[in-house]
Motif scaffolding. Structure first.
Motif, PDB file in Angstrom:
ATOM      1  N   GLN A 163      56.314  87.851  17.669  1.00 56.41           N
ATOM      2  CA  GLN A 163      56.499  87.851  19.337  1.00 56.41           C
ATOM      3  C   GLN A 163      56.976  89.077  19.781  1.00 56.41           C
ATOM      4  N   GLY A 164      56.663  89.279  21.110  1.00 56.48           N
ATOM      5  CA  GLY A 164      57.104  90.513  21.695  1.00 56.48           C
ATOM      6  C   GLY A 164      55.970  91.131  22.401  1.00 56.48           C
ATOM      7  N   ALA A 165      54.899  91.114  21.973  1.00 56.83           N
ATOM      8  CA  ALA A 165      53.487  91.981  22.306  1.00 56.83           C
ATOM      9  C   ALA A 165      53.290  91.781  23.677  1.00 56.83           C
ATOM     10  N   VAL A 166      52.864  92.620  24.418  1.00 54.07           N
ATOM     11  CA  VAL A 166      52.218  92.506  25.927  1.00 54.07           C
ATOM     12  C   VAL A 166      51.173  93.269  26.032  1.00 54.07           C
ATOM     13  N   ILE A 167      49.962  92.496  26.515  1.00 46.99           N
ATOM     14  CA  ILE A 167      48.697  93.702  26.850  1.00 46.99           C
ATOM     15  C   ILE A 167      48.709  93.696  28.447  1.00 46.99           C
ATOM     16  N   VAL A 168      48.648  94.866  28.620  1.00 44.03           N
ATOM     17  CA  VAL A 168      48.588  95.504  29.982  1.00 44.03           C
ATOM     18  C   VAL A 168      47.320  96.077  30.539  1.00 44.03           C
ATOM     19  N   CYS A 169      46.669  95.343  31.462  1.00 41.70           N
ATOM     20  CA  CYS A 169      45.589  95.791  31.982  1.00 41.70           C
ATOM     21  C   CYS A 169      45.420  97.067  32.708  1.00 41.70           C
ATOM     22  N   CYS A 170      44.631  98.106  32.423  1.00 39.51           N
ATOM     23  CA  CYS A 170      44.825  99.544  33.130  1.00 39.51           C
ATOM     24  C   CYS A 170      44.204  99.248  34.381  1.00 39.51           C
ATOM     25  N   GLU A 171      43.331  98.351  34.664  1.00 38.48           N
ATOM     26  CA  GLU A 171      42.536  98.170  35.912  1.00 38.48           C
ATOM     27  C   GLU A 171      43.239  97.490  36.834  1.00 38.48           C
ATOM     28  N   SER A 172      43.959  96.356  36.617  1.00 44.84           N
ATOM     29  CA  SER A 172      44.828  95.651  37.648  1.00 44.84           C
ATOM     30  C   SER A 172      46.409  95.894  37.427  1.00 44.84           C
ATOM     31  N   GLY A 173      46.674  96.323  36.196  1.00 43.31           N
ATOM     32  CA  GLY A 173      48.196  96.268  36.117  1.00 43.31           C
ATOM     33  C   GLY A 173      48.673  95.063  35.491  1.00 43.31           C
ATOM     34  N   SER A 174      47.988  94.177  35.385  1.00 46.95           N
ATOM     35  CA  SER A 174      48.678  92.566  35.094  1.00 46.95           C
ATOM     36  C   SER A 174      48.991  92.609  33.546  1.00 46.95           C
ATOM     37  N   HIS A 175      49.807  91.942  33.253  1.00 50.07           N
ATOM     38  CA  HIS A 175      50.587  91.559  32.083  1.00 50.07           C
ATOM     39  C   HIS A 175      50.202  90.478  31.432  1.00 50.07           C
ATOM     40  N   LEU A 176      49.587  90.356  30.305  1.00 51.10           N
ATOM     41  CA  LEU A 176      48.829  89.361  29.618  1.00 51.10           C
ATOM     42  C   LEU A 176      49.488  89.005  28.116  1.00 51.10           C
ATOM     43  N   SER A 177      49.418  87.671  27.877  1.00 55.54           N
ATOM     44  CA  SER A 177      49.746  87.573  26.386  1.00 55.54           C
ATOM     45  C   SER A 177      48.257  87.713  25.580  1.00 55.54           C
ATOM     46  N   ILE A 178      48.379  87.469  24.305  1.00 54.84           N
ATOM     47  CA  ILE A 178      47.153  87.376  23.739  1.00 54.84           C
ATOM     48  C   ILE A 178      46.464  86.181  23.920  1.00 54.84           C
ATOM     49  N   ASN A 179      47.097  85.172  24.009  1.00 59.48           N
ATOM     50  CA  ASN A 179      46.416  83.862  24.546  1.00 59.48           C
ATOM     51  C   ASN A 179      45.615  83.861  25.769  1.00 59.48           C
TER      52      ASN A 179
END
Length: 485
Positions: A163-179
């Motif tokens: 737990q704890g990982a966050v994916i940040v999209c460089c283009e939009s800046g949105s924060h996503l989980s792996i799912n």
């Protein structure tokens, strides 16, 4: 006094990763699935054109179609590289992405690219989602690479260390989980085709017979030139031991002798001390201390021939576990047709897809052997063979019991009919009102009545059950989301 295993540092300068997720889909909607993939920019892979002009591997890596073809036996290549969707086999659709993201965990920030995504429509309603990832070419410690892989492959984060990982999209800046990254950002259309087991909670495509909450991790890692790779580093690659939840370097074994035995079983060291490949149940990683420019052929094989070699054996494992699960679900008192379908299912899988030899090259054969051992395929196949034997035995016993019962009734009717000279008609039956005299029948007339009515009833029953089974079989096939069950 026993020595404890030490953790040695290893700097990784370049890395290519693939994460493979098995999914269940409705095999009867394969054409619709294919059309949806094409509408979303996916190209059907054919070995002749080999997706020419598409940068799907990164760093100008090219996979040669002729080499792919020559590395597999012809009867295997026909299944792995079908010419069209109508043929049996693995139908691969690929789309390049080349998008940049940031992986954030604790104080760590790792930039990476998603190079491409494969969606492979396999046989018997099993699909594979492959996401190719490349970390940005900056020097990074092995512990952080393994920590990235361990978290990135967790589709459902149920354990604390995942737990704890966050994916940040460089283009939009949105924060996503792996799912969310997989099923909402990269492939949102998958939800309409992927099956979900009602008994299980979690992401779309859960298998009740397979631990598919985490993707299988594969990587080709480049360390500093001529740097030494130690046993603890190779062991941690196979087990994906990165860091603890508090950020400390982690190794899941303390006994050097255990680590040695583990590597003896899982390590391919043909090209040591410059390159090593480790194959385990969770990961398949090649690590080298040679410069990338001198490893272009090896990278091409990793992306091509070794990828398909792995895919075949991963498919074998999933299918063998599925057969064991289907066998455990049989209701022996009710599922006679299900047993027949399962026998057909096992037979088709074994004859069409399950091959002991798949590769023509020595290294391919060596890796095949390692995949079989890591996935415990030989033992699973023995179990399936025993299952098939038990199913045939059950079918034979049931058929024998039914035949004996039928012969018993036919013998009774034949003997009674013979006693009466094949004439079971009572004169009272010829009159419309003769049936009223039943109460005055003699014993022999009662025997005649029971025999006649019983014979007619048995005939009606046999006809009704025969047609009923045919109708139920057709209904079950129509309702089923697989072509077998």
């Amino acid at each position: 006094m026993q020595k404890n295993a030490l953790i040695n540092k290893l700097e990784i300068q370049r890395s290519h990763m693939s994460f493979i997720l098995p999914l269940g889909y409705n095999d009867r909607k394969k054409k619709d699935f294919s059309q949806t993939l094409k509408k979303n920019g996916y190209t059907y892979f054919q070995i002749n054109d080999n997706l020419s002009g598409m940068d799907i591997y990164g760093e100008e890596i090219v996979v040669n179609g002729k080499e792919l073809e020559q590395n597999f036996l012809p009867y295997v290549g026909n299944k792995v590289f079908p010419n069209s969707l109508e043929e049996h086999g693995f139908h691969r659709y690929t789309k390049p992405f080349t998008e940049e993201f940031n992986f954030k965990l604790r104080s760590t920030n790792i930039p990476f690219f998603i190079r491409s995504v494969d969606i492979i429509l396999g046989p018997f309603g099993i699909a594979f989602l492959t996401v190719r990832v490349q970390l940005k070419n900056v020097e990074i410690e092995l512990s952080d690479v393994l920590d990235f892989m361990n978290h990135f492959r967790a589709v459902e984060t149920k354990l604390k260390e995942e737990q704890g990982a966050v994916i940040v999209c460089c283009e939009s800046g949105s924060h996503l989980s792996i799912n969310e990254l997989f099923f909402e950002y990269l492939c949102p259309f998958l939800k309409g085709f992927i099956l979900h087991d009602k008994k299980l909670k979690g992401y779309y495509g859960s298998f009740p017979f397979f631990n598919d909450e985490r993707m299988y991790a594969s990587a080709f890692l480049f360390s500093r030139e001529k740097s030494q790779m130690t046993q603890d580093q190779l062991y941690r690659m196979g087990t994906l031991d990165g860091r603890t939840p508090t950020g400390e370097e982690f190794i899941s074994a303390n006994n050097p002798e255990y680590i040695q035995r583990y590597l003896d079983h899982h390590l391919h060291d043909r090209w040591a001390p410059n390159s090593y490949t480790i194959v385990t149940e969770h990961a398949y990683i090649t690590a080298t201390n040679i410069l990338p420019k001198d490893m272009s052929r090896e990278l091409s094989q990793y992306m091509g021939t070794h990828y398909y070699n792995f895919l075949l054996h991963y498919f074998y494992k999933i299918m063998l576990l599925r057969i064991s699960y289907e066998y455990s679900e049989i209701d022996w008192e009710k599922d006679d047709e299900y047993v027949k379908s399962l026998i057909k299912f096992i037979t088709l899988f074994s004859s069409w897809y399950f091959f002991q030899e798949v590769s023509t090259r020595s290294e391919g054969k060596e890796l095949s052997k390692m995949f079989r051992e890591a996935f415990n395929i030989d033992n699973l196949f023995k179990e399936v063979n025993n299952t098939l034997h038990e199913l045939y035995k059950s079918q034979e016993n049931d058929a024998s019991a039914r035949m004996n019962m039928l012969l018993f009734f036919l013998t009774v009717f034949t003997v009674v009919s013979g006693i009466y000279g094949m004439n079971l008609v009572i004169k009272d039956w010829e009159s419309p009102f003769g049936w009223k005299e039943i109460a005055t029948y003699t014993f022999l007339e009662w025997v005649s009545l029971i025999t006649a009515v019983g014979g007619i009833g048995l005939s009606v029953y046999l006809i009704a059950t025969t047609f009923g089974k045919l109708l139920m079989s057709k209904f079950r096939k129509k309702k089923s989301k697989s072509r077998i069950f």
